[in-house]
Design an enzyme around this catalytic site. Structure first.
Site, PDB file in Angstrom:
ATOM      1  N   ARG A  99      35.121  47.824  36.297  1.00  0.00           N
ATOM      2  CA  ARG A  99      35.660  46.332  35.126  1.00  0.00           C
ATOM      3  C   ARG A  99      36.195  46.522  34.009  1.00  0.00           C
ATOM      4  NH1 ARG A  99      34.655  41.066  36.324  1.00  0.00           N
ATOM      5  NH2 ARG A  99      35.940  39.917  34.894  1.00  0.00           N
ATOM      6  N   ASP A 113      29.164  37.259  40.005  1.00  0.00           N
ATOM      7  CA  ASP A 113      28.760  35.771  39.019  1.00  0.00           C
ATOM      8  C   ASP A 113      26.740  35.263  39.531  1.00  0.00           C
ATOM      9  OD1 ASP A 113      31.127  35.642  37.998  1.00  0.00           O
ATOM     10  OD2 ASP A 113      32.493  34.378  38.741  1.00  0.00           O
TER      11      ASP A 113
HETATM   12  N1  LIG Z   1      26.717  31.849  35.623  1.00  0.00           N
HETATM   13  C1  LIG Z   1      27.616  33.276  35.282  1.00  0.00           C
HETATM   14  N2  LIG Z   1      27.912  34.039  35.637  1.00  0.00           N
HETATM   15  C2  LIG Z   1      28.504  35.715  34.944  1.00  0.00           C
HETATM   16  N3  LIG Z   1      29.160  35.150  34.081  1.00  0.00           N
HETATM   17  C3  LIG Z   1      28.830  33.820  33.480  1.00  0.00           C
HETATM   18  C4  LIG Z   1      27.714  33.033  33.749  1.00  0.00           C
HETATM   19  N4  LIG Z   1      28.603  32.007  32.927  1.00  0.00           N
HETATM   20  C5  LIG Z   1      28.501  32.559  32.041  1.00  0.00           C
HETATM   21  N5  LIG Z   1      29.023  34.112  32.275  1.00  0.00           N
HETATM   22  C6  LIG Z   1      29.664  34.399  31.328  1.00  0.00           C
HETATM   23  O1  LIG Z   1      31.395  34.624  31.476  1.00  0.00           O
HETATM   24  C7  LIG Z   1      32.099  35.071  31.242  1.00  0.00           C
HETATM   25  C8  LIG Z   1      33.420  35.433  31.553  1.00  0.00           C
HETATM   26  O2  LIG Z   1      33.036  36.176  32.401  1.00  0.00           O
HETATM   27  P1  LIG Z   1      33.854  37.112  33.854  1.00  0.00           P
HETATM   28  O3  LIG Z   1      34.701  37.790  32.844  1.00  0.00           O
HETATM   29  O4  LIG Z   1      33.216  36.979  34.981  1.00  0.00           O
HETATM   30  O5  LIG Z   1      34.637  35.198  33.783  1.00  0.00           O
HETATM   31  P2  LIG Z   1      36.163  35.370  35.059  1.00  0.00           P
HETATM   32  O6  LIG Z   1      35.197  35.852  36.376  1.00  0.00           O
HETATM   33  O7  LIG Z   1      37.343  35.353  34.415  1.00  0.00           O
HETATM   34  O8  LIG Z   1      36.185  33.250  35.404  1.00  0.00           O
HETATM   35  P3  LIG Z   1      34.630  32.775  36.549  1.00  0.00           P
HETATM   36  O9  LIG Z   1      33.734  32.587  35.603  1.00  0.00           O
HETATM   37  O10 LIG Z   1      35.519  31.344  36.483  1.00  0.00           O
HETATM   38  O11 LIG Z   1      34.429  33.554  37.402  1.00  0.00           O
HETATM   39  C9  LIG Z   1      30.689  36.662  31.365  1.00  0.00           C
HETATM   40  O12 LIG Z   1      30.832  37.858  29.634  1.00  0.00           O
HETATM   41  C10 LIG Z   1      29.923  36.230  30.991  1.00  0.00           C
HETATM   42  O13 LIG Z   1      28.676  35.974  30.373  1.00  0.00           O
HETATM   43  N1  LIG Z   2      40.260  33.579  45.126  1.00  0.00           N
HETATM   44  C1  LIG Z   2      39.684  34.159  44.123  1.00  0.00           C
HETATM   45  N2  LIG Z   2      40.071  33.693  43.036  1.00  0.00           N
HETATM   46  C2  LIG Z   2      39.598  33.830  42.282  1.00  0.00           C
HETATM   47  C3  LIG Z   2      38.403  34.642  42.355  1.00  0.00           C
HETATM   48  C4  LIG Z   2      37.762  35.091  43.642  1.00  0.00           C
HETATM   49  O1  LIG Z   2      36.672  35.442  43.582  1.00  0.00           O
HETATM   50  N3  LIG Z   2      38.024  34.618  44.799  1.00  0.00           N
HETATM   51  N4  LIG Z   2      37.670  34.762  41.097  1.00  0.00           N
HETATM   52  C5  LIG Z   2      38.480  34.555  39.905  1.00  0.00           C
HETATM   53  C6  LIG Z   2      38.011  34.394  38.541  1.00  0.00           C
HETATM   54  O2  LIG Z   2      36.117  35.037  38.816  1.00  0.00           O
HETATM   55  C7  LIG Z   2      39.433  33.872  39.839  1.00  0.00           C
HETATM   56  N5  LIG Z   2      40.950  33.798  41.316  1.00  0.00           N
END
Ligand SMILES: Nc1ncnc2c1ncn2[C@@H]1O[C@H](COP(=O)(O)OP(=O)(O)OP(=O)(O)O)[C@@H](O)[C@H]1O
Ligand SMILES: Nc1nc2c(c(=O)[nH]1)N=C(CO)CN2
Length: 184
Positions: A99, A113
């Protein structure tokens, strides 16, 4: 709940819900391997794992709508780790799966997450709890509902009601399609 190490969550442990997603490479294998790695992590006990669901990639408005479809799953754990150590552990598992973090909501081999960590509430950008977008994500709520039908998202209410309030177009499909399980 305090049913000890075999049943619910022992007093030294925190109940936490994690969501996994993948839309690149061998999606099912990456999620299955990641769940095994979560279960193998010191200080984590896997208590339930959902089936896989498939859905269209949710992207920020105006971005590429040709993104590969996602597989998602949700697990519940009982952990003696604190929230920072748990985030560190799941980030290490994501990194093992190749990743990279370049684009918000970008395509990814593996995303993990933290949806809830006990009833902790935090605005910290590094770890926001509960996950700020969980209530709007059928791909989180539907598999979570499968493993914890009475779950509540702290501050937002019962997850069955949150899922029912989402637009029908957000519905997710069980994967593979012939496994006979529906989510709504
Ligand atoms: N509840 C959480 N779980 C995981 N990561 C988190 C959380 N809250 C904040 N973060 C932070 O978010 C940052 C970005 O995470 P990530 O790149 O997975 O976001 P994303 O998956 O693109 O978007 P989303 O958070 O909407 O799924 C990470 O570096 C992490 O420190
Ligand atoms: N269907 C789907 N869409 C996404 C997803 C995911 O897990 N499933 N995660 C994202 C960023 O974490 C953005 N968009």
């Amino acid at each position: 709940m305090n049913a000890g190490p075999r049943g619910g969550v022992a007093s030294a442990e925190t109940h936490s819900v994690l969501a996994l997603g993948s839309n690149l490479g061998n999606r099912a294998e990456q999620i299955a391997t990641a769940i095994a790695e979560i279960a193998d992590t010191d200080g984590i006990r896997l208590t339930a794992a959902s089936k896989l669901v498939e859905s269209t990639a949710v992207k920020p408005a105006g971005t590429d709508d040709q993104a590969p479809r996602y597989l998602n799953a949700v697990v519940s754990i009982a952990t003696t780790l604190d929230a920072d150590a748990l985030l560190h552990a799941i980030n290490a598992i994501e990194a093992d799966h190749g990743r990279t973090r370049d684009e918000r909501w970008g395509d990814r081999t593996l995303d993990i997450d933290v949806i809830t960590f006990g009833d902790v509430s935090s605005d910290d950008a590094r770890l926001t709890l509960p996950h700020p977008r969980a209530a709007e994500r059928a791909f989180v709520l539907a598999p979570w509902l499968e493993i914890e039908p009475d779950a509540v998202l702290p501050g937002r209410g019962r997850i069955d009601a949150l899922l029912a309030a989402l637009p029908p177009a957000d519905a997710v499909a069980v994967w593979p399609a012939d496994s006979g399980w529906t989510t709504r």
